[in-house]
Design an enzyme around this catalytic site. Structure first.
Site, mmCIF file in Angstrom:
data_model
loop_
_atom_site.group_PDB
_atom_site.id
_atom_site.type_symbol
_atom_site.label_atom_id
_atom_site.label_comp_id
_atom_site.label_asym_id
_atom_site.label_seq_id
_atom_site.Cartn_x
_atom_site.Cartn_y
_atom_site.Cartn_z
ATOM 1 N N HIS A 135 29.659 46.839 42.338
ATOM 2 C CA HIS A 135 28.946 48.092 42.045
ATOM 3 C C HIS A 135 27.799 47.776 41.107
ATOM 4 O O HIS A 135 28.025 47.360 39.964
ATOM 5 C CB HIS A 135 29.913 49.096 41.409
ATOM 6 N N LYS A 158 35.150 44.431 44.446
ATOM 7 C CA LYS A 158 34.762 45.794 44.044
ATOM 8 C C LYS A 158 33.379 45.806 43.401
ATOM 9 O O LYS A 158 33.203 46.205 42.246
ATOM 10 C CB LYS A 158 35.805 46.403 43.098
ATOM 11 N N GLY A 199 50.855 43.405 46.172
ATOM 12 C CA GLY A 199 50.736 42.335 45.190
ATOM 13 C C GLY A 199 52.044 42.044 44.493
ATOM 14 O O GLY A 199 52.877 41.261 44.977
ATOM 15 N N ARG A 200 52.276 42.702 43.340
ATOM 16 C CA ARG A 200 53.424 42.385 42.491
ATOM 17 C C ARG A 200 54.784 42.395 43.194
ATOM 18 O O ARG A 200 55.594 41.492 42.912
ATOM 19 C CB ARG A 200 53.425 43.319 41.253
HETATM 20 O O1 LIG Z 1 42.622 51.496 44.951
HETATM 21 C C1 LIG Z 1 42.980 50.306 44.823
HETATM 22 C C2 LIG Z 1 42.153 49.243 45.144
HETATM 23 C C3 LIG Z 1 42.624 47.960 45.004
HETATM 24 N N1 LIG Z 1 43.860 47.723 44.543
HETATM 25 C C4 LIG Z 1 44.297 46.306 44.425
HETATM 26 O O2 LIG Z 1 45.433 46.093 45.262
HETATM 27 C C5 LIG Z 1 46.388 45.286 44.610
HETATM 28 C C6 LIG Z 1 47.677 46.032 44.468
HETATM 29 O O3 LIG Z 1 48.591 45.251 43.750
HETATM 30 P P1 LIG Z 1 50.071 45.741 43.404
HETATM 31 O O4 LIG Z 1 50.600 44.670 42.521
HETATM 32 O O5 LIG Z 1 50.793 45.826 44.734
HETATM 33 O O6 LIG Z 1 49.985 47.068 42.723
HETATM 34 C C7 LIG Z 1 45.777 44.860 43.263
HETATM 35 O O7 LIG Z 1 45.177 43.593 43.435
HETATM 36 C C8 LIG Z 1 44.695 45.902 43.009
HETATM 37 O O8 LIG Z 1 43.569 45.365 42.336
HETATM 38 C C9 LIG Z 1 44.667 48.761 44.214
HETATM 39 O O9 LIG Z 1 45.819 48.581 43.773
HETATM 40 N N2 LIG Z 1 44.210 50.033 44.372
#
Ligand SMILES: O=c1ccn([C@@H]2O[C@H](COP(=O)(O)O)[C@@H](O)[C@H]2O)c(=O)[nH]1
EC number: 4.1.1.23
Length: 236
Positions: free
Chosen positions: A70, A68, A211-212
């Protein structure tokens, strides 16, 4: 690449949001052949995880560097040139015009694809207003998508809720990558604009970032396999 050309297994991108390279490598071993595409974000990148991009690429896996970026345009360009040499498939930048222009310049003719983060999936209308924006979520996502397309960005990160409208704007010229994915019954956490894997694919998402729900599961491989099954069913 049109959505039909994406290998079904590549549609799931597992976020390696873990505290160390050792923990990430243990997770990759547990997931085995079930996962072909990984995302490295702040937590792992700042814990020495960037060299894992090349290691995973050498093993035939794809890597999404979710950094990300910027900054002023020149700094973004030079940073993207460096990331392009690491072997990643995707790199995120925030969807600001100078940033996106600098990123496209830095990517040049390399194989790296630039994804613009439109509006973070943890934001709702109130969060945007609190951050000083006058536009609502869908208006800002769509305005940024139009700017990204004009600037030659390769793809967009949004919630699955915006994918239908984005597809009408950008057609199949841009990759649509969606975090905010929650298998039915899993904890929402800080995500505010969410969808199940099957509904996100039906809405038109190319890639699902999870992710989680995977890396914190008792059996991460079983969760990844269940997501693949749901994706396959949605694809028909
Ligand atoms: O808008 C956004 C951009 C990036 N992310 C990233 O995706 C994963 C989501 O993880 P979960 O655990 O499934 O919530 C995480 O690494 C964020 O940095 C996002 O969620 N939203």
């Amino acid at each position: 690449m049109t959505p039909a050309e994406i290998a079904p297994k590549d549609r799931l991108i597992v976020a390696l949001d873990l505290p160390s390279v050792d923990a990430a490598e243990a997770m990759i071993a547990r997931l085995g052949d079930s996962v072909t595409f990984y995302k490295i974000g702040y937590q792992l990148a700042y814990a020495g995880g960037l060299p894992l991009i090349g290691k995973l690429a050498d093993k035939g896996k794809k890597v999404f560097a979710d950094l990300k970026l910027h900054d002023i345009g020149n700094t973004v360009t030079r940073g993207v040139e460096s990331v392009a040499r690491l072997g990643a498939t995707f790199l995120t930048v925030h969807a600001y015009p100078q940033t996106m222009k600098g990123a496209v310049e830095g990517r040049g003719t390399s194989r790296l694809k630039i994804l613009a983060v439109t509006v973070l999936t943890s934001y709702n209308e109130d969060d945007l207003h609190a951050a000083g924006y006058r536009l609502g979520v869908s208006e800002l996502v769509e305005a940024r998508a139009q700017q990204a397309q004009v600037l030659g960005v390769d793809g967009l990160v949004s919630s699955p809720e915006e994918v239908g409208a984005l597809r009408k704007i950008v057609g199949h010229q841009m990759h649509l990558v969606t975090p905010g994915i929650r298998p039915a019954g899993s904890a929402t956490g800080d995500q505010k604009r969410i969808m199940t894997p099957g509904r996100a694919i039906t809405a038109g998402a190319d890639y699902l970032v999870v992710g989680r729900p995977v890396v914190e599961a008792t059996d991460p491989k079983a969760v990844a396999d269940a997501i693949h099954a749901e994706v396959a069913q949605a694809l028909g």
